[in-house]
Design a protein around this motif. Structure first.
Motif, short mmCIF file in Angstrom:
data_model
loop_
_atom_site.label_atom_id
_atom_site.label_comp_id
_atom_site.label_asym_id
_atom_site.label_seq_id
_atom_site.Cartn_x
_atom_site.Cartn_y
_atom_site.Cartn_z
N LEU A 1 0.84 -1.20 0.00
CA LEU A 1 0.00 0.00 0.00
C LEU A 1 0.87 1.24 0.00
CD1 LEU A 1 -2.74 -1.09 2.57
CD2 LEU A 1 -3.08 -0.76 0.11
N ASP A 2 1.89 1.26 0.87
CA ASP A 2 2.82 2.39 0.93
C ASP A 2 3.53 2.58 -0.41
OD1 ASP A 2 2.15 2.85 3.58
OD2 ASP A 2 3.98 1.93 4.38
N GLY A 3 3.98 1.47 -0.98
CA GLY A 3 4.69 1.54 -2.25
C GLY A 3 3.85 2.10 -3.39
N PHE A 4 2.56 1.83 -3.35
CA PHE A 4 1.65 2.35 -4.37
C PHE A 4 1.09 3.72 -3.99
CE2 PHE A 4 1.87 -1.88 -6.01
CZ PHE A 4 1.53 -1.78 -7.35
N GLY A 5 1.42 4.19 -2.79
CA GLY A 5 0.96 5.50 -2.33
C GLY A 5 -0.54 5.55 -2.08
N VAL A 6 -1.10 4.42 -1.60
CA VAL A 6 -2.53 4.34 -1.34
C VAL A 6 -2.76 3.78 0.06
CG1 VAL A 6 -3.18 4.08 -3.78
CG2 VAL A 6 -2.67 2.03 -2.42
N THR A 7 -4.01 3.76 0.47
CA THR A 7 -4.40 3.17 1.75
C THR A 7 -5.37 2.03 1.46
OG1 THR A 7 -6.36 4.56 2.02
CG2 THR A 7 -4.26 5.43 2.87
N GLU A 8 -5.77 1.31 2.48
CA GLU A 8 -6.75 0.24 2.27
C GLU A 8 -8.09 0.81 1.81
OE1 GLU A 8 -8.18 -3.44 1.67
OE2 GLU A 8 -6.09 -2.98 2.09
N GLN A 9 -8.37 2.06 2.15
CA GLN A 9 -9.64 2.67 1.75
C GLN A 9 -9.66 3.03 0.25
OE1 GLN A 9 -8.01 3.52 4.74
NE2 GLN A 9 -9.42 2.05 5.66
N TRP B 1 -7.33 1.76 -2.12
CA TRP B 1 -6.31 0.89 -2.73
C TRP B 1 -6.51 0.70 -4.23
CZ3 TRP B 1 -7.41 -3.67 -5.19
CH2 TRP B 1 -8.64 -4.26 -4.93
N ARG B 2 -7.74 0.77 -4.72
CA ARG B 2 -7.98 0.56 -6.15
C ARG B 2 -7.30 1.63 -7.02
NH1 ARG B 2 -12.25 -1.45 -3.50
NH2 ARG B 2 -12.98 -3.51 -4.07
N ASP B 3 -6.97 2.76 -6.41
CA ASP B 3 -6.23 3.79 -7.15
C ASP B 3 -4.85 3.28 -7.57
OD1 ASP B 3 -8.39 5.46 -6.81
OD2 ASP B 3 -7.46 6.68 -5.24
N GLY B 4 -4.34 2.28 -6.88
CA GLY B 4 -3.06 1.68 -7.25
C GLY B 4 -3.12 1.00 -8.61
N GLY B 5 -4.32 0.66 -9.06
CA GLY B 5 -4.49 0.05 -10.37
C GLY B 5 -4.15 0.99 -11.51
N LYS B 6 -4.08 2.28 -11.24
CA LYS B 6 -3.67 3.24 -12.27
C LYS B 6 -2.20 3.07 -12.61
CE LYS B 6 -7.06 6.55 -10.57
NZ LYS B 6 -7.25 7.73 -9.73
N THR B 7 -1.42 2.60 -11.64
CA THR B 7 0.01 2.37 -11.82
C THR B 7 0.27 0.96 -12.36
OG1 THR B 7 0.44 3.82 -9.95
CG2 THR B 7 2.25 2.41 -10.65
#
Length: 177
Positions: A106-114, A116-122
């Motif tokens: 989560l930290d590596g993708f710069g997101v939180t559990e709330q 987390w789907r924003d990490g899919g942009k990367t």
């Protein structure tokens, strides 16, 4: 600085082994110590399950040679423990998560559990990641299985067990990465 145990992929002869002994101690010897003490109590009770969490659902691994040794070591450890513990009614297995949405991921993708789907942009693979709860439910399903002794010594995946036992992740999904 950068952790040489977790950073390098490449030829084993080029690997930085500066922290190799500490890496093996932290990631493998600690499991032996824990399993040794757990086994004694489980053997006395003549039941129980020891689970080694590893990476990869095959008896292979890649990457840095120390990480390779740890991944394969944990799988082999479960297999060896299973054979030795079987007469005592105690099972031992190895299990791997899929793309685990751990705190460090989560930290590596710069997101939180709330969010987390924003990490899919990367990385689109992140959209099929699993929370730590998912592998926890996999372990709970194995531990509750009255026929666990028939499964001792095996290597499982969280997604394979989800298909078999029917559990889901916290959000109701069934990640299969």
């Amino acid at each position: 600085g950068e952790d040489p145990i977790n950073s390098a992929y490449g030829w084993f002869w080029d690997a930085d082994l500066t922290n190799a002994a500490k890496g093996l101690e932290n990631a493998l010897v600690s499991h032996f110590i824990t399993a040794k003490h757990a086994a004694k109590g489980l053997m006395a009770a003549r039941r129980g399950l020891i689970v080694e969490v590893t990476e990869g659902d095959a008896m292979s691994a890649g990457g840095h040679p120390v990480k390779l040794a740890v991944k394969l070591g944990l799988k082999q450890m479960a297999l060896t423990m299973a054979a030795e513990l079987y007469p005592h009614g105690v099972a031992a297995v190895a299990i791997t998560p899929g793309f685990l949405r751990s705190e460090s991921m989560l930290d590596g993708f710069g997101v939180t559990e709330q969010n987390w789907r924003d990490g899919g942009k990367t990385d689109k693979n992140f959209l099929v990641s699993e929370s730590p709860l998912f592998i926890g439910r996999a372990v709970a399903a194995l531990a509750a299985d009255p026929k666990i002794m028939k499964r001792t010594g095996q290597l499982f995946s969280s997604w394979g067990l989800a298909r078999e036992y029917g559990f889901t992740d916290a959000d109701g999904s069934r990640p299969d990465w």
